[in-house]
Design a protein around this motif. Structure first.
Motif, PDB file in Angstrom:
ATOM      1  N   GLN A 157       3.041  -6.842  35.473  1.00 48.30           N
ATOM      2  CA  GLN A 157       2.896  -5.742  34.516  1.00 48.30           C
ATOM      3  C   GLN A 157       2.611  -4.431  35.239  1.00 48.30           C
ATOM      4  O   GLN A 157       3.166  -3.386  34.890  1.00 48.30           O
ATOM      5  N   HIS A 158       1.753  -4.501  36.266  1.00 42.76           N
ATOM      6  CA  HIS A 158       1.440  -3.290  37.021  1.00 42.76           C
ATOM      7  C   HIS A 158       2.689  -2.741  37.718  1.00 42.76           C
ATOM      8  O   HIS A 158       2.873  -1.522  37.819  1.00 42.76           O
ATOM      9  N   ILE A 159       3.534  -3.645  38.194  1.00 42.44           N
ATOM     10  CA  ILE A 159       4.753  -3.216  38.879  1.00 42.44           C
ATOM     11  C   ILE A 159       5.628  -2.415  37.925  1.00 42.44           C
ATOM     12  O   ILE A 159       6.128  -1.328  38.259  1.00 42.44           O
ATOM     13  N   ASN A 160       5.825  -2.929  36.727  1.00 38.96           N
ATOM     14  CA  ASN A 160       6.666  -2.237  35.746  1.00 38.96           C
ATOM     15  C   ASN A 160       6.078  -0.881  35.361  1.00 38.96           C
ATOM     16  O   ASN A 160       6.815   0.102  35.169  1.00 38.96           O
ATOM     17  N   ILE A 161       4.743  -0.818  35.260  1.00 44.43           N
ATOM     18  CA  ILE A 161       4.101   0.457  34.916  1.00 44.43           C
ATOM     19  C   ILE A 161       4.347   1.486  36.008  1.00 44.43           C
ATOM     20  O   ILE A 161       4.699   2.643  35.735  1.00 44.43           O
ATOM     21  N   TYR A 162       4.167   1.088  37.273  1.00 44.37           N
ATOM     22  CA  TYR A 162       4.365   2.017  38.391  1.00 44.37           C
ATOM     23  C   TYR A 162       5.818   2.507  38.448  1.00 44.37           C
ATOM     24  O   TYR A 162       6.080   3.696  38.684  1.00 44.37           O
ATOM     25  N   ILE A 163       6.777   1.602  38.252  1.00 36.04           N
ATOM     26  CA  ILE A 163       8.189   1.984  38.329  1.00 36.04           C
ATOM     27  C   ILE A 163       8.545   2.926  37.181  1.00 36.04           C
ATOM     28  O   ILE A 163       9.211   3.955  37.386  1.00 36.04           O
ATOM     29  N   THR A 164       8.098   2.593  35.976  1.00 37.72           N
ATOM     30  CA  THR A 164       8.384   3.461  34.827  1.00 37.72           C
ATOM     31  C   THR A 164       7.785   4.838  35.010  1.00 37.72           C
ATOM     32  O   THR A 164       8.431   5.862  34.724  1.00 37.72           O
ATOM     33  N   ASP A 165       6.563   4.893  35.503  1.00 37.00           N
ATOM     34  CA  ASP A 165       5.902   6.180  35.721  1.00 37.00           C
ATOM     35  C   ASP A 165       6.673   7.023  36.734  1.00 37.00           C
ATOM     36  O   ASP A 165       6.848   8.236  36.547  1.00 37.00           O
ATOM     37  N   ALA A 166       7.179   6.397  37.789  1.00 37.63           N
ATOM     38  CA  ALA A 166       7.942   7.135  38.808  1.00 37.63           C
ATOM     39  C   ALA A 166       9.244   7.683  38.216  1.00 37.63           C
ATOM     40  O   ALA A 166       9.631   8.832  38.497  1.00 37.63           O
ATOM     41  N   LEU A 167       9.922   6.894  37.414  1.00 37.67           N
ATOM     42  CA  LEU A 167      11.186   7.347  36.828  1.00 37.67           C
ATOM     43  C   LEU A 167      10.970   8.518  35.874  1.00 37.67           C
ATOM     44  O   LEU A 167      11.771   9.461  35.839  1.00 37.67           O
ATOM     45  N   VAL A 168       9.872   8.463  35.110  1.00 39.02           N
ATOM     46  CA  VAL A 168       9.575   9.570  34.190  1.00 39.02           C
ATOM     47  C   VAL A 168       9.245  10.839  34.974  1.00 39.02           C
ATOM     48  O   VAL A 168       9.710  11.943  34.638  1.00 39.02           O
ATOM     49  N   LYS A 169       8.449  10.680  36.043  1.00 36.24           N
ATOM     50  CA  LYS A 169       8.084  11.838  36.853  1.00 36.24           C
ATOM     51  C   LYS A 169       9.307  12.481  37.504  1.00 36.24           C
ATOM     52  O   LYS A 169       9.315  13.680  37.766  1.00 36.24           O
TER      53      LYS A 169
END
Length: 813
Positions: free
Chosen positions: A529-541
């Motif tokens: 779950q943490h992995i998906n959160i980090y990846i999503t946050d990077a794509l949004v940024k």
């Protein structure tokens, strides 16, 4: 072998034993044996090849071929030359009889052995059957006790394993991040000052995500002067600093490669093409497509037919060679570009042994042709008045290292009054960004290129020339006609698209590195779950700012399109179509870069589980090594004290065994836990052979770590025992001298009990040979004993004689 002497049976059998390995002299098998003999030598050969090699090497002229015939009952005959066929048949008959006899004997022995085994088995079975029930009960109780002990040992091991797991899980929130990294380089320096030694180790590693780390470890050791002790560390300080991808040391070739690569990327993005990887220019330029796109922009699409012949999908080396031939013709002196390519062989760029130096020379030729007017002295003359009053420059090298001259140039060209902060690295980075924002000049240089004691003036001149060109383009007087306004808007849109493309590309790299670093902090036993959160946050940024930037580019393209269409008669519809294509490409760049980052991060997330497990195992090994360093000091002190009090060899061996047991109790369970994690990592790696190989290397290193500490303890133990034995040797010498003196005095005292010269007296040298002094003292004791018996006998005889005289004279006793 002596040909003149008769040959005996023993001689013949000895020759056969040496020439035929396995020949039994005591039980000779009949046969015809050929051997070669050398006169005057004990050499025996059974074949011509060995004989010829020896004869040739020793230069021997005379040799004999003998035939030894072993008949029935061991009778032996020796003769020169061959044996008759009848004799051979007779010997073969003897061989068959001998073999049958040996087979019969072996069968009889096997039968006897079987009978003995059967008898022994029956006897054993009978003895077991006679065992009473009390013995069986006792064995049952013993087995139950052993089973209980095994269960208790298993429970203790499980508790110990649980304790180790809990220990390493509980400190995750406070321990430093130690990622599974690949070693790049490692440098160690040692400084001595008095009795203190300072060891500095700088290690550069790369994580699975590509992030480069620099770890600095400083260890200070104070050497003790106590005899027999080892230097013990008094303190240790560890500092870990996370750095970016840039190298911490200046490299001129790397700087030139990066500067030229950034120049190429600036031109490519301005022409609407994707940027390239500046760290691998040879690979990027190999097929000629990058150079084709670069020339298309630099020549302002002046060779559409020639450059159109470049194959955009070269499928073999012949097509690549054809591409480069076209490109060389476009650049050569037979074209209107007339670029000076003297000394540049294109095969050295795409051939079997590509040269980066040749490629950089080619790029520099393009820079001189299209981006550098005049000479360096002309450039220096242009820039000198513009850097005042912040800095007066006299060269294109060291005068620019503090950043003041760049700030003066920026203030002069842009009408600003920005002042430097005083930190050279920060000032240079800031002024590069100012030039990029104000004039669109790509930051071709890195601050380290200028803060170095000997900056490359060629690179500085290229960057200043780019600033000069951008300022002159900005200051050109633009026509007020609709066509000029439309062209101006299109140029601005293309330039802004190029700027934002480069900026977004940089953001992709930065977010990838930051996310990779975040993934390094996620424990292996947590869900993804943490992995998906980090990846999503990077794509949004990445996407949101990029979309806003390219929306501005979209507005400029739309304004240029409207301006072209506002021209009466609409004569420039082709330009409008070009704008439509550029607009479509520009609008798709935010999505394109987001997809690129998503693909890279998804690839990294697939390796996360393996990397997290390896990271955890590495942390266990590193922590264990630190604890064992401290434990070894305690064990050294233990050995030092116990060896001094040990009196026998058995006691000293027990000291070593106990010391090794203490070490294994402290380190082996934790290393086994690390090996368990490495095994899980291999299972998670699956078919990734490179990762499996890397994990195997780490596993072997963990095993070698414990063995290395064992060897350290054995060496220290050996040193302590040697030191103790030296002291015992000194005591032995003293005791031996006292023993010798005692023997000498005893000999002098006993001298009077025997006639002169018959009692040996010790020499002045100690009796060092084992047992000599003891034997000598035994001899002296025997002399004293015999003297006492002789004295008693004389006394008895004297009493008897006196009694006889008294009796003869009739005297009373």
């Amino acid at each position: 072998f002596d040909p003149s002497k008769p040959i005996t049976k023993d001689m013949a059998l000895d020759w056969l034993a040496r020439g035929y390995p396995g020949f039994n002299r005591d039980d000779t098998r009949p046969g015809v044996y050929s051997i070669w003999l050398i006169p005057g030598s004990d050499q025996v050969f059974r074949n011509d090849a060995d004989k010829d090699a020896y004869v040739k090497a020793q230069r021997i002229k005379q040799h004999f071929k003998m035939t030894v015939v072993v008949s029935k009952n061991g009778r032996t005959e020796v003769q020169q030359g061959a044996v008759s066929a009848e004799k051979v048949r007779e010997i073969e008959q003897y061989q068959r009889e001998y073999d049958e006899e040996m087979s019969s004997r072996k069968r009889e022995e096997a039968l006897m052995h079987r009978e003995r085994s059967v008898t022994s088995f029956r006897r054993t079975k009978s003895m077991r059957a006679d065992e009473n029930s009390s013995t069986a009960t006792r064995h049952m109780h013993m087995e139950e006790e052993r089973r209980r002990e095994r269960e208790e040992e298993k429970a203790r091991n499980a508790a110990r394993e649980a304790e180790i797991r809990s220990k390493f899980r509980s400190d995750r929130t406070v321990r430093p991040v130690i990622a599974a990294r690949e070693l790049i380089d490692k440098k160690t320096t040692v400084e001595h000052q008095g009795n203190q030694t300072t060891t500095t180790t700088i290690t550069r590693t790369k994580s699975g995500g590509g992030t480069v780390y620099t770890d600095t470890e400083i260890k200070k050791e104070t050497r003790s002067t106590r005899r027999g002790s080892q230097p013990l560390p008094s303190s240790a300080e560890i500092q870990s600093t996370r750095t970016g991808l840039e190298h911490s040391t200046y490299n001129k070739d790397t700087s030139e490669c990066h500067a030229f690569g950034k120049w190429v990327n600036d031109k490519l993005t301005r022409g609407g093409h994707d940027p390239i990887n500046v760290d691998d220019l040879l690979k990027e330029f190999y097929n000629g497509i990058v150079l084709k796109n670069l020339l298309d922009y630099l020549t302002k699409a002046g060779y559409p037919s020639e450059l159109g012949g470049v194959n955009m999908r070269p499928y073999n080396r012949f097509v690549v060679a054809a591409n480069w031939k076209i490109l060389e013709d476009v650049m050569g002196n037979r074209s209107k570009e007339n670029i000076d390519l003297g000394g540049i062989n294109m095969v050295n760029i795409w051939g079997g042994n590509p040269s980066l130096h040749t490629l950089l020379n080619l790029i520099y030729k393009l820079i001189l042709k299209y981006d550098f007017q005049g000479s360096r002295s002309d450039l220096l003359e242009w820039v000198q008045p513009k850097t005042v009053p912040l800095k007066s420059v006299h060269n294109l090298g060291t005068d620019w290292g503090d950043g003041h001259a760049f700030f003066g140039l920026y203030n002069s060209l842009c009408g600003k009054n920005v002042q430097p902060s005083g930190n050279a690295t920060d000032d240079l980075q800031a002024v590069f960004e100012l030039f990029f924002d104000a004039l669109g000049v790509a930051p071709l240089l890195h601050p380290e290129d200028l803060t170095h004691p000997h900056p490359d003036e060629k690179l500085v001149a290229i960057y200043i020339s780019a600033i000069k060109n951008a300022a002159q383009d900005r200051d050109e007087v633009k026509s007020s006609s609709l066509l000029d306004e439309a062209e101006s808007l299109l140029v601005d849109a293309n330039a802004l698209s190029a700027r934002y493309s480069a900026l977004t590309k940089t953001e992709v790299e930065r977010l990838y590195q930051d996310t990779a670093y975040q993934l390094d902090t996620v424990p292996y036993d947590e869900n993804d779950q943490h992995i998906n959160i980090y990846i999503t946050d990077a794509l949004v940024k990445l996407y949101d700012p990029a979309a806003a930037r390219f929306e501005e580019v979209h507005s400029l393209y739309e304004a240029a399109k409207e301006k072209f269409r506002s021209i009466p008669g609409n004569p420039h519809e082709e330009r409008v179509e070009d704008i439509e294509k550029a607009l479509l490409k520009s609008d798709g760049k935010p999505i394109k870069y987001r997809q690129e980052l998503a693909d890279r991060l998804m690839g990294l997330s697939k390796k996360w589980k393996v990397l997290a497990i390896i990271r955890e195992a590495d942390y266990v090994v590193t922590t264990t090594e630190t604890e064992l360093d401290t434990q070894v000091e305690v064990i050294h002190e233990f050995i030092h004290q116990r060896v001094a009090t040990a009196r026998t060899e058995k006691e000293r061996i027990e000291v070593l065994e106990e010391a090794l047991h203490i070490l294994e109790e402290a380190g082996v369970p934790q290393v086994e836990y690390a090996q368990e994690l490495y095994s899980k990592g291999k299972e998670a790696a699956g078919d990734d052979n490179a990762m499996v190989h890397k994990i195997d290397d780490k596993s072997r290193q963990a095993d070698r770590m414990v063995e290395r500490y064992r060897e350290t303890i054995r060496e220290y133990y050996s040193d302590q025992v040697s030191s103790m034995m030296e002291g015992m040797e000194e005591n032995y010498e003293t005791t031996l001298a006292l023993y010798h003196e005692f023997a000498r005095k005893c000999a002098q005292s006993i001298q009077c009990l025997r006639p002169s010269g018959q009692v040996k007296v010790c020499d002045t040298d100690p009796l060092k040979r084992k047992g000599v002094a003891a034997i000598y003292l035994e001899e002296l004791l025997e002399v004293a004993k015999n003297s006492y018996e002789r004295d008693c006998d004389l006394r008895s005889q004297l009493h008897a004689g006196v009694d006889g005289l008294f009796d003869a004279e009739g005297l009373p006793l």
